[in-house]
Motif scaffolding. Structure first.
Motif, mmCIF file in Angstrom:
data_model
loop_
_atom_site.group_PDB
_atom_site.id
_atom_site.type_symbol
_atom_site.label_atom_id
_atom_site.label_comp_id
_atom_site.label_asym_id
_atom_site.label_seq_id
_atom_site.Cartn_x
_atom_site.Cartn_y
_atom_site.Cartn_z
ATOM 1 N N LEU A 103 0.838 -1.208 0.000
ATOM 2 C CA LEU A 103 0.000 0.000 0.000
ATOM 3 C C LEU A 103 0.871 1.255 0.000
ATOM 4 O O LEU A 103 0.608 2.208 -0.739
ATOM 5 C CB LEU A 103 -0.934 0.003 1.213
ATOM 6 C CG LEU A 103 -1.780 1.252 1.406
ATOM 7 C CD1 LEU A 103 -2.787 1.412 0.262
ATOM 8 C CD2 LEU A 103 -2.505 1.198 2.745
ATOM 9 N N SER A 104 1.935 1.248 0.792
ATOM 10 C CA SER A 104 2.846 2.403 0.846
ATOM 11 C C SER A 104 3.543 2.628 -0.494
ATOM 12 O O SER A 104 3.703 3.768 -0.937
ATOM 13 C CB SER A 104 3.897 2.195 1.938
ATOM 14 O OG SER A 104 3.278 2.144 3.181
ATOM 15 N N ILE A 105 3.955 1.542 -1.131
ATOM 16 C CA ILE A 105 4.594 1.661 -2.446
ATOM 17 C C ILE A 105 3.606 2.229 -3.456
ATOM 18 O O ILE A 105 3.945 3.133 -4.235
ATOM 19 C CB ILE A 105 5.124 0.290 -2.904
ATOM 20 C CG1 ILE A 105 6.334 -0.107 -2.045
ATOM 21 C CG2 ILE A 105 5.499 0.299 -4.386
ATOM 22 C CD1 ILE A 105 6.775 -1.544 -2.219
ATOM 23 N N PHE A 106 2.379 1.759 -3.430
ATOM 24 C CA PHE A 106 1.338 2.254 -4.334
ATOM 25 C C PHE A 106 1.105 3.755 -4.124
ATOM 26 O O PHE A 106 1.050 4.527 -5.083
ATOM 27 C CB PHE A 106 0.045 1.460 -4.103
ATOM 28 C CG PHE A 106 -1.126 1.962 -4.888
ATOM 29 C CD1 PHE A 106 -1.211 1.746 -6.256
ATOM 30 C CD2 PHE A 106 -2.151 2.640 -4.250
ATOM 31 C CE1 PHE A 106 -2.300 2.213 -6.982
ATOM 32 C CE2 PHE A 106 -3.243 3.109 -4.963
ATOM 33 C CZ PHE A 106 -3.319 2.899 -6.339
ATOM 34 N N ALA A 108 3.176 5.916 -2.762
ATOM 35 C CA ALA A 108 4.375 6.665 -3.179
ATOM 36 C C ALA A 108 4.400 6.829 -4.692
ATOM 37 O O ALA A 108 4.752 7.892 -5.208
ATOM 38 C CB ALA A 108 5.629 5.953 -2.695
ATOM 39 N N LYS A 109 4.011 5.792 -5.410
ATOM 40 C CA LYS A 109 3.993 5.885 -6.873
ATOM 41 C C LYS A 109 2.952 6.899 -7.348
ATOM 42 O O LYS A 109 3.190 7.596 -8.336
ATOM 43 C CB LYS A 109 3.750 4.520 -7.498
ATOM 44 C CG LYS A 109 4.964 3.634 -7.402
ATOM 45 C CD LYS A 109 4.810 2.391 -8.240
ATOM 46 C CE LYS A 109 6.102 1.620 -8.181
ATOM 47 N NZ LYS A 109 6.544 1.166 -9.458
ATOM 48 N N ILE A 110 1.827 6.999 -6.651
ATOM 49 C CA ILE A 110 0.828 8.019 -7.001
ATOM 50 C C ILE A 110 1.429 9.408 -6.823
ATOM 51 O O ILE A 110 1.265 10.279 -7.675
ATOM 52 C CB ILE A 110 -0.447 7.857 -6.154
ATOM 53 C CG1 ILE A 110 -1.219 6.625 -6.604
ATOM 54 C CG2 ILE A 110 -1.326 9.098 -6.245
ATOM 55 C CD1 ILE A 110 -2.423 6.307 -5.729
ATOM 56 N N CYS A 111 2.145 9.608 -5.717
ATOM 57 C CA CYS A 111 2.787 10.905 -5.474
ATOM 58 C C CYS A 111 3.805 11.217 -6.561
ATOM 59 O O CYS A 111 3.921 12.361 -7.005
ATOM 60 C CB CYS A 111 3.466 10.919 -4.113
ATOM 61 S SG CYS A 111 2.324 10.900 -2.731
ATOM 62 N N LEU A 112 4.539 10.201 -7.009
ATOM 63 C CA LEU A 112 5.540 10.415 -8.055
ATOM 64 C C LEU A 112 4.887 10.779 -9.380
ATOM 65 O O LEU A 112 5.387 11.615 -10.117
ATOM 66 C CB LEU A 112 6.398 9.167 -8.230
ATOM 67 C CG LEU A 112 7.345 8.862 -7.087
ATOM 68 C CD1 LEU A 112 8.013 7.519 -7.294
ATOM 69 C CD2 LEU A 112 8.379 9.961 -6.969
ATOM 70 N N LYS A 113 3.763 10.141 -9.690
ATOM 71 C CA LYS A 113 3.081 10.440 -10.946
ATOM 72 C C LYS A 113 2.566 11.866 -10.970
ATOM 73 O O LYS A 113 2.446 12.471 -12.012
ATOM 74 C CB LYS A 113 1.932 9.465 -11.183
ATOM 75 C CG LYS A 113 2.420 8.105 -11.621
ATOM 76 C CD LYS A 113 1.281 7.202 -11.988
ATOM 77 C CE LYS A 113 1.852 5.864 -12.428
ATOM 78 N NZ LYS A 113 0.836 4.913 -12.771
ATOM 79 N N ARG A 114 2.275 12.392 -9.809
ATOM 80 C CA ARG A 114 1.806 13.775 -9.740
ATOM 81 C C ARG A 114 2.963 14.761 -9.690
ATOM 82 O O ARG A 114 2.765 15.953 -9.573
ATOM 83 C CB ARG A 114 0.906 13.959 -8.528
ATOM 84 C CG ARG A 114 -0.359 13.155 -8.661
ATOM 85 C CD ARG A 114 -1.282 13.420 -7.553
ATOM 86 N NE ARG A 114 -2.495 12.654 -7.804
ATOM 87 C CZ ARG A 114 -3.673 13.016 -7.409
ATOM 88 N NH1 ARG A 114 -3.827 14.121 -6.730
ATOM 89 N NH2 ARG A 114 -4.723 12.277 -7.667
ATOM 90 N N GLY A 115 4.174 14.227 -9.758
ATOM 91 C CA GLY A 115 5.352 15.091 -9.815
ATOM 92 C C GLY A 115 5.696 15.766 -8.506
ATOM 93 O O GLY A 115 6.365 16.789 -8.493
ATOM 94 N N SER A 118 10.812 13.532 -6.810
ATOM 95 C CA SER A 118 11.483 12.534 -7.637
ATOM 96 C C SER A 118 12.927 12.313 -7.207
ATOM 97 O O SER A 118 13.516 11.301 -7.537
ATOM 98 C CB SER A 118 11.441 12.949 -9.109
ATOM 99 O OG SER A 118 12.112 14.170 -9.278
ATOM 100 N N ASN A 119 13.514 13.225 -6.470
ATOM 101 C CA ASN A 119 14.907 13.072 -6.054
ATOM 102 C C ASN A 119 15.056 11.924 -5.063
ATOM 103 O O ASN A 119 14.367 11.873 -4.065
ATOM 104 C CB ASN A 119 15.418 14.361 -5.402
ATOM 105 C CG ASN A 119 15.473 15.492 -6.390
ATOM 106 O OD1 ASN A 119 15.533 15.265 -7.591
ATOM 107 N ND2 ASN A 119 15.436 16.711 -5.894
ATOM 108 N N GLY A 120 15.952 11.032 -5.355
ATOM 109 C CA GLY A 120 16.247 9.951 -4.427
ATOM 110 C C GLY A 120 15.286 8.779 -4.479
ATOM 111 O O GLY A 120 15.444 7.828 -3.740
ATOM 112 N N ILE A 121 14.270 8.832 -5.313
ATOM 113 C CA ILE A 121 13.319 7.730 -5.398
ATOM 114 C C ILE A 121 13.825 6.748 -6.448
ATOM 115 O O ILE A 121 13.812 7.016 -7.637
ATOM 116 C CB ILE A 121 11.903 8.221 -5.765
ATOM 117 C CG1 ILE A 121 11.415 9.267 -4.776
ATOM 118 C CG2 ILE A 121 10.941 7.049 -5.850
ATOM 119 C CD1 ILE A 121 11.236 8.781 -3.366
ATOM 120 N N THR A 122 14.309 5.622 -5.968
ATOM 121 C CA THR A 122 14.823 4.559 -6.830
ATOM 122 C C THR A 122 14.192 3.254 -6.379
ATOM 123 O O THR A 122 13.366 3.236 -5.462
ATOM 124 C CB THR A 122 16.357 4.458 -6.725
ATOM 125 O OG1 THR A 122 16.677 4.075 -5.377
ATOM 126 C CG2 THR A 122 17.047 5.772 -7.068
#
Length: 158
Positions: A103-106, A108-115, A118-122
């Protein structure tokens, strides 16, 4: 009485989770912690304006958010146990930890898609999220059981 148990279990589990994720970031030399993510998401700069509150304030707010969310999830675990979904044992903790981590990964990915960040997210960030939430669930169950037993010592038995 269960409120004290849930709060203490949430605090212990969150502290251990933060430690596990920080150690993973240090060892892998890559990524950011969930505390840093919360800090960024809660207080971001608008139009390049500097935040006047400072880095220390933002870190405290990120940590407070982590602890409040940790207590909330321990309460969710407790409610699930009460309605018959699992019990406070290691197997259930592993299952809850995997579900909680995914759930946390999901999210986090939503937050990344909204821009938002992005720094440090690997890939390391996602691995550390999953490991940290497994550690959270195990620590939540163990500390819940331990605190429950410690509080029962002083009770009068019939």
């Amino acid at each position: 009485m269960p409120y004290i148990i849930l709060i203490l279990a949430g605090v212990f589990a969150t502290a251990f989770t933060i430690l596990v994720q920080k150690l993973y970031v240090i060892i892998s030399q890559s990524g950011v912690t969930v505390t840093q993510l919360f800090t960024f998401l809660l207080i971001k700069r608008r139009n390049g304006e500097a935040n006047t509150r400072g880095e220390n304030y933002r870190l405290k707010l990120g940590l407070l958010t982590c602890y409040l969310i940790g207590i909330f999830f321990v309460c969710c675990y407790y409610l699930l146990w009460k309605i018959g979904v699992g019990k406070p044992d290691v197997i259930t903790a592993l299952l809850f930890g995997i579900a909680h981590g995914l759930l946390s990964i999901f999210l986090a990915k939503i937050c990344l898609k909204r821009g938002l960040i992005s720094n440090g997210i690997t890939t390391h960030f996602y691995i550390s999220l999953l490991l940290a939430h497994l550690a959270f669930a195990l620590t939540a169950v163990l500390s819940h059981n331990l605190v429950t037993q410690l509080l029962r010592i002083g009770e009068i038995q019939p």
